[in-house]
Structures are given as structure tokens and as C-alpha cells.
Design a protein around this motif. Structure first.
Motif, PDB file in Angstrom:
ATOM      1  N   ILE A  62      -8.497  69.942 -71.324  1.00 42.83           N
ATOM      2  CA  ILE A  62      -9.544  69.865 -72.351  1.00 42.83           C
ATOM      3  C   ILE A  62      -9.028  70.178 -73.751  1.00 42.83           C
ATOM      4  CG2 ILE A  62     -11.329  70.466 -70.659  1.00 42.83           C
ATOM      5  CD1 ILE A  62     -11.413  73.270 -72.033  1.00 42.83           C
ATOM      6  N   ARG A  63      -7.741  70.444 -73.894  1.00 44.52           N
ATOM      7  CA  ARG A  63      -7.234  70.922 -75.183  1.00 44.52           C
ATOM      8  C   ARG A  63      -7.543  69.957 -76.319  1.00 44.52           C
ATOM      9  NH1 ARG A  63      -3.143  71.334 -78.877  1.00 44.52           N
ATOM     10  NH2 ARG A  63      -2.643  73.477 -79.511  1.00 44.52           N
ATOM     11  N   ASP A  64      -7.313  68.684 -76.124  1.00 40.31           N
ATOM     12  CA  ASP A  64      -7.522  67.710 -77.205  1.00 40.31           C
ATOM     13  C   ASP A  64      -8.980  67.634 -77.641  1.00 40.31           C
ATOM     14  OD1 ASP A  64      -4.854  67.160 -77.173  1.00 40.31           O
ATOM     15  OD2 ASP A  64      -5.024  65.240 -76.134  1.00 40.31           O
ATOM     16  N   GLU A  65      -9.883  67.991 -76.759  1.00 38.80           N
ATOM     17  CA  GLU A  65     -11.312  67.951 -77.080  1.00 38.80           C
ATOM     18  C   GLU A  65     -11.693  68.992 -78.119  1.00 38.80           C
ATOM     19  OE1 GLU A  65     -15.578  68.614 -74.742  1.00 38.80           O
ATOM     20  OE2 GLU A  65     -13.722  68.335 -73.594  1.00 38.80           O
ATOM     21  N   PHE A  66     -10.881  70.061 -78.252  1.00 40.71           N
ATOM     22  CA  PHE A  66     -11.270  71.193 -79.106  1.00 40.71           C
ATOM     23  C   PHE A  66     -10.300  71.402 -80.273  1.00 40.71           C
ATOM     24  CE2 PHE A  66     -13.302  71.987 -75.040  1.00 40.71           C
ATOM     25  CZ  PHE A  66     -14.584  72.359 -75.434  1.00 40.71           C
ATOM     26  N   LEU A  67      -9.624  70.342 -80.678  1.00 40.92           N
ATOM     27  CA  LEU A  67      -8.657  70.477 -81.766  1.00 40.92           C
ATOM     28  C   LEU A  67      -9.312  70.856 -83.085  1.00 40.92           C
ATOM     29  CD1 LEU A  67      -6.294  67.439 -81.053  1.00 40.92           C
ATOM     30  CD2 LEU A  67      -5.885  69.871 -80.575  1.00 40.92           C
ATOM     31  N   ASP A  68     -10.610  70.572 -83.235  1.00 43.00           N
ATOM     32  CA  ASP A  68     -11.298  70.901 -84.478  1.00 43.00           C
ATOM     33  C   ASP A  68     -12.000  72.255 -84.419  1.00 43.00           C
ATOM     34  OD1 ASP A  68     -13.203  70.176 -82.646  1.00 43.00           O
ATOM     35  OD2 ASP A  68     -14.390  68.945 -84.035  1.00 43.00           O
ATOM     36  N   CYS A  69     -11.747  73.036 -83.376  1.00 44.31           N
ATOM     37  CA  CYS A  69     -12.361  74.359 -83.249  1.00 44.31           C
ATOM     38  C   CYS A  69     -11.251  75.386 -82.992  1.00 44.31           C
ATOM     39  CB  CYS A  69     -13.377  74.377 -82.106  1.00 44.31           C
ATOM     40  SG  CYS A  69     -14.208  75.989 -81.909  1.00 44.31           S
ATOM     41  N   PRO A  70     -10.748  76.030 -84.051  1.00 42.94           N
ATOM     42  CA  PRO A  70      -9.627  76.966 -83.883  1.00 42.94           C
ATOM     43  C   PRO A  70      -9.905  78.083 -82.885  1.00 42.94           C
ATOM     44  CG  PRO A  70      -9.973  76.472 -86.204  1.00 42.94           C
ATOM     45  CD  PRO A  70     -11.137  75.879 -85.471  1.00 42.94           C
ATOM     46  N   GLU A  71     -11.138  78.544 -82.814  1.00 41.34           N
ATOM     47  CA  GLU A  71     -11.453  79.656 -81.915  1.00 41.34           C
ATOM     48  C   GLU A  71     -11.345  79.221 -80.455  1.00 41.34           C
ATOM     49  OE1 GLU A  71     -13.238  80.477 -85.864  1.00 41.34           O
ATOM     50  OE2 GLU A  71     -13.212  78.751 -84.529  1.00 41.34           O
ATOM     51  N   ALA A  72     -11.889  78.034 -80.131  1.00 41.26           N
ATOM     52  CA  ALA A  72     -11.756  77.527 -78.766  1.00 41.26           C
ATOM     53  C   ALA A  72     -10.296  77.217 -78.450  1.00 41.26           C
ATOM     54  CB  ALA A  72     -12.615  76.278 -78.587  1.00 41.26           C
ATOM     55  N   LEU A  73      -9.586  76.672 -79.436  1.00 39.14           N
ATOM     56  CA  LEU A  73      -8.174  76.361 -79.245  1.00 39.14           C
ATOM     57  C   LEU A  73      -7.366  77.639 -79.016  1.00 39.14           C
ATOM     58  CD1 LEU A  73      -6.669  73.662 -79.215  1.00 39.14           C
ATOM     59  CD2 LEU A  73      -6.007  74.112 -81.594  1.00 39.14           C
TER      60      LEU A  73
END
Length: 271
Positions: free
Chosen positions: A238-249
Motif C-alpha cells: 500500500i506504500r504508493d497509495e500514501f505517498l501524499d501523506c507523510p504521517e501514513a508513510l
């Protein structure tokens, strides 16, 4: 020969050994012992009956309370008397009975603590631990060797952390918990064995993290920890899905990083 600032106030019943460096406005109370390789930066206060020893540096504005032993030699079975260090940042508070050990050569030779940390009574920081900024260790918290604790984590009273474990940023550890495995950033862990119980939403909110961001982190958390399958492959997927959310990343990359310990989960250790 010691270097003692003219503005320092040292009680006549304190012992400051030759070689110590004492900064401006430092206060050293009665029956304290300051070792020959200690550096106390400006505005440090050592209240009374405390020992600061070893190759130890205490940052500006920090306070050390009675019966604390700061910079003692490590309790590692591999300790052989080699030079190693303890470095404590600015504005830290070490309450009664706190113990902090220097590092070991095999572990990198340094124990480090960031700025603005609070160590309540009888908490222990072992050799080669690395702590960030704004961390709270409540009474009787025990960190074994080589533990890493990131910024603003809170460890409640009496919890014990296994050696080589990592605790992520703004994680919250419940009282009397056993931290056997790594705890993700923003995670909440309770129990013995410690189980991950969700996200530290209260702490995230207090830190000013937007509600929409919290929802994204929760979405990533559920994708990783709900249902069947191994944790690390699910995080990678799922990493690519959250590239715009630093906290989730941050959570995902913490899971994917190399570590000596497994990742705490809601299930690991359950009978």
C-alpha cells in the motif's frame, strides 16, 4: 584541572572532581558528586545527593534530582571499561532515582537523549539507547540496551522495553506493559504481552495533526493490521497509495525498515 564558570554555585559539601567542566549559572547542591570527565552546560541544576559521572554531557537548563545516577558504566555483560559516552540534550529533567548508563563500544559507544525530555522517578535508560525530543518516561519505566525511542513518545509507569526494540514517534505505551516488539509511530500498546490497540488519536490531535490526516493514517493502519496476511508485505503493497501523506508513510516506512525485532500488532503474542 576543572573549568568552572564564575557564576556557578557549588555547595561546599559537593564534590567536583578535577577535569569537570561547569558552565555559567550551574547550581550543584549538597552531597553531589561530579566526575572528572563530566560537562554541565549553562543553567544546569544538580539538586542534591546525585551523581554525574563517566564521559557525560548534560545540556543547557537540565535538572537532576536527588539519588539520580547519570553516566554510570553500562550493565552489559560485555562491558570491559572502554571509553563510552552519555549525551543529554537541553532542558531535560531527571527526577529522583533515575539511572542512565553510558554506551558500549560494541553498541556504538554512546547513549543519547534529545531535548525537553522528562524522566520520572526511578526510570532507567540503559547502554546504547537513543532517545529523541519531548519524550516522557513515567515512574519505573525500564529501557533495556539499544532501545530507540522517537520524538514525543510517552511511556507510562512500570513498563519494560526489550533490548533492540524501536518505539515510533508519538507512540503511547500503557502502564505495566511489556514492549517485546517494535511499536509503530502513533501506535498505542498495552498489556503483557503488549498488544497494539490502535492509534494514539488523542496525542495526534494535541500535536495539531489535521483530522483528515488522522483518517488517512487510520486507513493505512487498518489495511496493514486487519485481516489475514503478514504485516510487512501488506505495508509494502500500500506504500504508493500514501505517498501524499507523510504521517501514513512514516508508519509504513517504520514497518519496512530493517530491525532486530518484529512489529507489535493487535494479535502478536495472543494465545
Amino acid at each position: 584541572m576543572s573549568t568552572i564558570a564564575a557564576s556557578a554555585r557549588i555547595h561546599p559539601h559537593a564534590v567536583v572532581e578535577d577535569g569537570a567542566v561547569i558552565g555559567e549559572n550551574v547550581v550543584i547542591g549538597p552531597f553531589c558528586r561530579i566526575g572528572p570527565r563530566v560537562v554541565l552546560h549553562d543553567d544546569v541544576e544538580v539538586v542534591s545527593n546525585a551523581v554525574v559521572t563517566g564521559l557525560t554531557e548534560v545540556g543547557k537548563g537540565s535538572r537532576i534530582f536527588p539519588m539520580a545516577v547519570i553516566g554510570g558504566v553500562s550493565q552489559s555483560l560485555h562491558e570491559a571499561g572502554e571509553d563510552s559516552r552519555l549525551v543529554i540534550g537541553a532542558r531535560c529533567t531527571m527526577r529522583e532515582g533515575v539511572t542512565m548508563n553510558t554506551g558500549t563500544v560494541g553498541g556504538g559507544g554512546i547513549t543519547s537523549v534529545g531535548d525537553d525530555c522528562l524522566f520520572l522517578a526511578n526510570s532507567h535508560v540503559a547502554h546504547d539507547c537513543h532517545l529523541g525530543n519531548g519524550i516522557i518516561l513515567s515512574n519505573n519505566v525500564m529501557l533495556a540496551g539499544h532501545v530507540q525511542v522517537a520524538d514525543r513518545a510517552i511511556l507510562s509507569g512500570g513498563c519494560a522495553v526489550h533490548q533492540f526494540s524501536r518505539i515510533g514517534r508519538q507512540a503511547f505505551i500503557g502502564g505495566l506493559s511489556a514492549v517485546n516488539y517494535d511499536v509503530i509511530p502513533y501506535g498505542m500498546l498495552n498489556g503483557n504481552p503488549g498488544l497494539l490497540g490502535g492509534l494514539n488519536v488523542v496525542g495526534m490531535t494535541r500535536a495539531g495533526i489535521d483530522r483528515a490526516v488522522i483518517h488517512q493514517v487510520r486507513k493505512a493502519y487498518k489495511a496493514i493490521f486487519d485481516g489475514e496476511g503478514a504485516i510487512r508485505p501488506k505495508a509494502a503493497a500500500i506504500r504508493d497509495e500514501f505517498l501524499d501523506c507523510p504521517e501514513a508513510l512514516e508508519v509504513i516506512d517504520f514497518i519496512l525498515a530493517d530491525s532486530d525485532r518484529a512489529i507489535s500488532s493487535p494479535y502478536r503474542g495472543k494465545a
